[in-house]
Design a protein around this motif. Structure first.
Motif, mmCIF file in Angstrom:
data_model
loop_
_atom_site.group_PDB
_atom_site.id
_atom_site.type_symbol
_atom_site.label_atom_id
_atom_site.label_comp_id
_atom_site.label_asym_id
_atom_site.label_seq_id
_atom_site.Cartn_x
_atom_site.Cartn_y
_atom_site.Cartn_z
ATOM 1 N N ILE A 1 0.909 -1.358 -0.042
ATOM 2 C CA ILE A 1 -0.021 0.086 -0.077
ATOM 3 C C ILE A 1 1.000 1.310 0.024
ATOM 4 N N CYS A 2 1.784 1.186 0.654
ATOM 5 C CA CYS A 2 2.838 2.279 0.853
ATOM 6 C C CYS A 2 3.638 2.553 -0.667
ATOM 7 N N VAL A 3 3.917 1.469 -0.871
ATOM 8 C CA VAL A 3 4.607 1.659 -2.449
ATOM 9 C C VAL A 3 3.745 2.366 -3.366
ATOM 10 N N ALA A 4 2.325 1.658 -3.665
ATOM 11 C CA ALA A 4 1.718 2.321 -4.474
ATOM 12 C C ALA A 4 1.190 3.695 -4.084
ATOM 13 N N MET A 5 1.057 4.216 -3.036
ATOM 14 C CA MET A 5 0.952 5.279 -2.423
ATOM 15 C C MET A 5 1.945 6.291 -3.010
ATOM 16 N N MET A 6 3.256 5.920 -2.735
ATOM 17 C CA MET A 6 4.270 6.848 -3.203
ATOM 18 C C MET A 6 4.460 6.900 -4.625
ATOM 19 N N GLN A 7 3.995 5.903 -5.467
ATOM 20 C CA GLN A 7 4.132 5.868 -6.932
ATOM 21 C C GLN A 7 3.073 6.704 -7.440
ATOM 22 N N ALA A 8 2.032 7.030 -6.853
ATOM 23 C CA ALA A 8 0.944 7.838 -7.416
ATOM 24 C C ALA A 8 0.921 9.278 -7.008
ATOM 25 N N LEU A 9 1.618 9.866 -6.081
ATOM 26 C CA LEU A 9 1.726 11.070 -5.620
ATOM 27 C C LEU A 9 2.902 11.871 -6.252
ATOM 28 N N PRO A 10 2.809 12.954 -6.303
ATOM 29 C CA PRO A 10 4.013 13.999 -6.795
ATOM 30 C C PRO A 10 5.332 13.735 -5.642
ATOM 31 N N LYS A 11 6.430 13.908 -6.105
ATOM 32 C CA LYS A 11 7.582 14.142 -5.364
ATOM 33 C C LYS A 11 7.404 14.846 -4.276
ATOM 34 N N GLU A 12 6.805 16.149 -4.596
ATOM 35 C CA GLU A 12 7.037 17.355 -3.724
ATOM 36 C C GLU A 12 5.693 17.236 -2.684
ATOM 37 N N THR A 13 5.083 16.159 -2.602
ATOM 38 C CA THR A 13 3.863 15.864 -1.573
ATOM 39 C C THR A 13 4.468 15.954 -0.296
ATOM 40 N N MET A 14 3.547 16.705 0.556
ATOM 41 C CA MET A 14 3.898 16.930 1.917
ATOM 42 C C MET A 14 2.971 15.993 2.662
ATOM 43 N N PHE A 15 3.488 14.953 3.774
ATOM 44 C CA PHE A 15 2.646 14.074 4.292
ATOM 45 C C PHE A 15 2.511 14.459 5.954
ATOM 46 N N PHE A 16 1.301 14.529 6.173
ATOM 47 C CA PHE A 16 1.009 14.332 7.727
ATOM 48 C C PHE A 16 0.564 13.134 8.149
ATOM 49 N N SER A 17 1.055 12.336 9.098
ATOM 50 C CA SER A 17 0.611 11.186 9.731
ATOM 51 C C SER A 17 0.511 10.970 11.019
ATOM 52 N N ASP A 18 -0.458 10.056 11.588
ATOM 53 C CA ASP A 18 -1.017 9.881 12.524
ATOM 54 C C ASP A 18 -0.264 8.512 13.489
ATOM 55 N N MET A 19 -0.530 8.511 14.633
ATOM 56 C CA MET A 19 -0.037 7.216 15.232
ATOM 57 C C MET A 19 -0.796 5.965 15.006
ATOM 58 N N THR A 20 -0.492 5.273 13.637
ATOM 59 C CA THR A 20 -1.325 4.347 13.070
ATOM 60 C C THR A 20 -0.366 3.319 12.488
ATOM 61 N N GLN A 21 -0.665 2.061 12.291
ATOM 62 C CA GLN A 21 0.282 1.047 11.682
ATOM 63 C C GLN A 21 0.851 1.466 10.384
ATOM 64 N N ILE A 22 -0.029 1.925 9.275
ATOM 65 C CA ILE A 22 0.456 2.292 7.952
ATOM 66 C C ILE A 22 1.393 3.270 8.106
ATOM 67 N N ALA A 23 1.339 4.311 9.197
ATOM 68 C CA ALA A 23 2.292 5.276 9.183
ATOM 69 C C ALA A 23 3.780 4.701 9.624
#
Length: 530
Positions: free
Chosen positions: A361-383
């Motif tokens: 899922i993480c690999v697919a996410m990074m492939q779909a988003l622009p390089k300059e994307t800024m992420f804000f993540s929470d306390m969760t296993q996917i993060a």
């Protein structure tokens, strides 16, 4: 001389010092702070809860590098924002909280006034750098300039200024002109020269870069190349070194096996990191060789990780000077790309085994988003998985509640970040349980028309806590809460929603969300298929 109520003068003062946005909630006690906002030319973002306002200010600060400012009321308003203040303190984020407090004649008397606390100033002081009451306009102005001076020159941590209700409403002259601000301390040339000599003599040096080194990332990359050093970053330091570096172990410092590589080093340089529990998840880094530590905070240089060469000063300035000192040096490193790349593969395999099914899922996410994307993540296993396996090619583009570790951070922080960076892509990553903490802030994103993809990882439980209980041989309990239909909930707020069933659909939902004229909740579960 023209005068205004102090509450209005404070907004004008903040505008003159570069503040263009304030996050907060008005109330009967702090209403005077709202008198001058529009006239001063400041945009106010109305949060749905003071916790949301605090996280928005935090996200804005992390995204822009400027101070995040919040206005809150006496008592419950301040209590509600204390969790974000604690998060900003642990993660070195410049947040200024301005609150009201009881009138001077009522403080510490115990008359049962509205919003009364026994010691509001002391309560806030437990989660910020300092908490001070301004008894008059002159003191308020001095404290605001003190906060901005420290944001510019010291470790960036939240400050709290409270102003009595009667003082906020009293007329006051304008704040003084913007003063010159101090610069951060530059490391001593002798320390830099000694560090350069130790580095040039080393055959297997390792750098550890933390969030405090972010502003020196260009020099950091040159220094690593010139020295032939291997590199780890903390989670906050991700992106300081690009993924193309052949000797980059990645953000895998907390992997237990990383200690073995530290034991192979003949010199370790820790730049802009306090080597906290959440950086290591062990008591000792693992090295037996000399250590060089560089930090703007002297407290970090006198902790449980003593250095042969402790260097007090700005990490970026140190890296600039070290870069110059290494000019012309030919590295004699014995690190090899194969040695490090095989270690990274083992680290990633361990991550995948611990929390199966999330890496794709993480690999697919990074492939779909622009390089300059800024992420804000929470306390969760996917993060937790993403922080280890998703490489960043630039620093300060993945923000997470590292030290304090609060739930509910991602959504409001992403809102604040998006307000700050405007057209640049911003993504929130949050778990189903954490979403319950601040889901009401979705209304703010809709109200402002912010095109934020909100990736909601729904495993139907507090899975990380359940796993912890199982490891401790405790029968899991209190780890499952009834969830709403998250897509319908988002739509009720006026947001879009998507529930992709495959990774391809997930990628398409992300791309569409970035183009939308408002937020999109993207609901994914462990059942998502390739």
């Amino acid at each position: 001389m023209v005068t205004r109520p102090l509450g209005a003068q404070i907004s004008h003062m903040l505008k003159a010092r570069g503040v263009d946005t304030v996050f907060g909630i008005p109330g009967v006690h702090n209403v005077e702070l709202y008198r001058g906002i529009e006239e001063a030319g400041i945009t106010h973002v109305l949060a749905r809860h003071e916790q949301g306002a605090g996280f928005m200010a935090d996200g804005y600060a992390r995204a822009t590098g400027k101070a995040g400012v919040a206005y809150v009321i006496t008592g419950p308003g301040l209590c509600n924002i204390m969790t974000p203040m604690g998060q900003a303190y642990s993660d070195s984020v410049p947040v200024l909280v301005v609150s009201s407090c009881l009138e001077r004649k009522d403080r510490a008397i115990g008359r049962g006034r509205l919003h009364e606390m026994r010691d509001q100033e002391a309560a806030a002081a437990t989660v910020c750098d300092w908490s001070v009451t301004a008894p008059d306009a002159a003191a308020a102005y001095r404290l605001i300039d003190k906060a901005f001076a420290e944001f510019a020159s010291a470790r960036k941590r939240p400050k709290h200024i409270q102003v009595p209700i009667d003082v906020l409403g009293a007329r006051a002259v304008a704040a003084p002109p913007v003063p010159a601000r101090p610069r951060r301390p530059v490391p001593h040339a002798t320390d830099v020269a000694r560090a350069a000599a130790m580095l040039m003599a080393a055959k297997r040096p390792i750098f550890v870069f933390g969030g405090g080194a972010v502003e020196g990332y260009l020099s950091a990359r040159r220094v690593v190349k010139a020295s032939g050093a291997a590199v780890f970053t903390t989670y906050a330091g991700r992106g300081i070194i690009g993924p193309d570096c052949p000797f980059h172990f990645g953000a895998n410092l907390s992997r237990p096996d990383s200690a073995a590589f530290m034991a192979e080093a003949d010199l370790v340089l820790c730049i802009g990191t306090e080597l906290s529990e959440v950086d290591l998840w062990r008591d000792h880094l693992g090295q037996s060789c000399p250590m060089i530590r560089v930090d703007i905070d002297p407290h970090a240089l006198a902790d449980d990780h003593p250095a042969a060469l402790p260097v007090a000063g700005d990490a970026a300035a140190f890296l600039d000077l070290l870069d110059t000192a290494l000019e012309g040096h030919v590295p004699a490193t014995t690190w090899t790309h194969d040695h490090i790349s095989s270690a990274r593969a083992r680290f990633h395999a361990a991550t995948d085994a611990e929390r199966p099914g999330i890496v794709p899922i993480c690999v697919a996410m990074m492939q779909a988003l622009p390089k300059e994307t800024m992420f804000f993540s929470d306390m969760t296993q996917i993060a937790y998985v993403a922080k280890e396996v998703c490489d960043m090619d630039r620093p300060a583009h993945w923000h997470h509640p590292y030290g304090f570790g609060t739930l509910g951070y991602a959504l409001p922080a992403a809102i604040g970040g998006k307000v700050g960076v405007e057209a640049a892509p911003v993504v929130a990553i949050i778990g189903d349980y954490g979403f319950h903490y601040t889901m009401q802030e979705l209304g703010v994103a809709v109200e402002l028309g912010l095109s934020i993809p909100i990736i909601l990882w729904d495993n139907g439980k507090l899975k990380e806590i359940e796993d912890c209980m199982v490891r401790a041989q405790i029968a899991p309990n209190a780890v499952i809460a009834r969830n709403p239909d998250f897509c319908k909930l988002a739509e009720a707020f006026g947001a879009r929603s998507a529930a992709p069933k495959s990774l391809a659909e997930f990628q398409e939902a992300l791309r569409a969300a970035l183009k939308a004229d408002g937020p999109t909740l993207i609901h994914i579960t462990p059942g998502i298929t390739a």
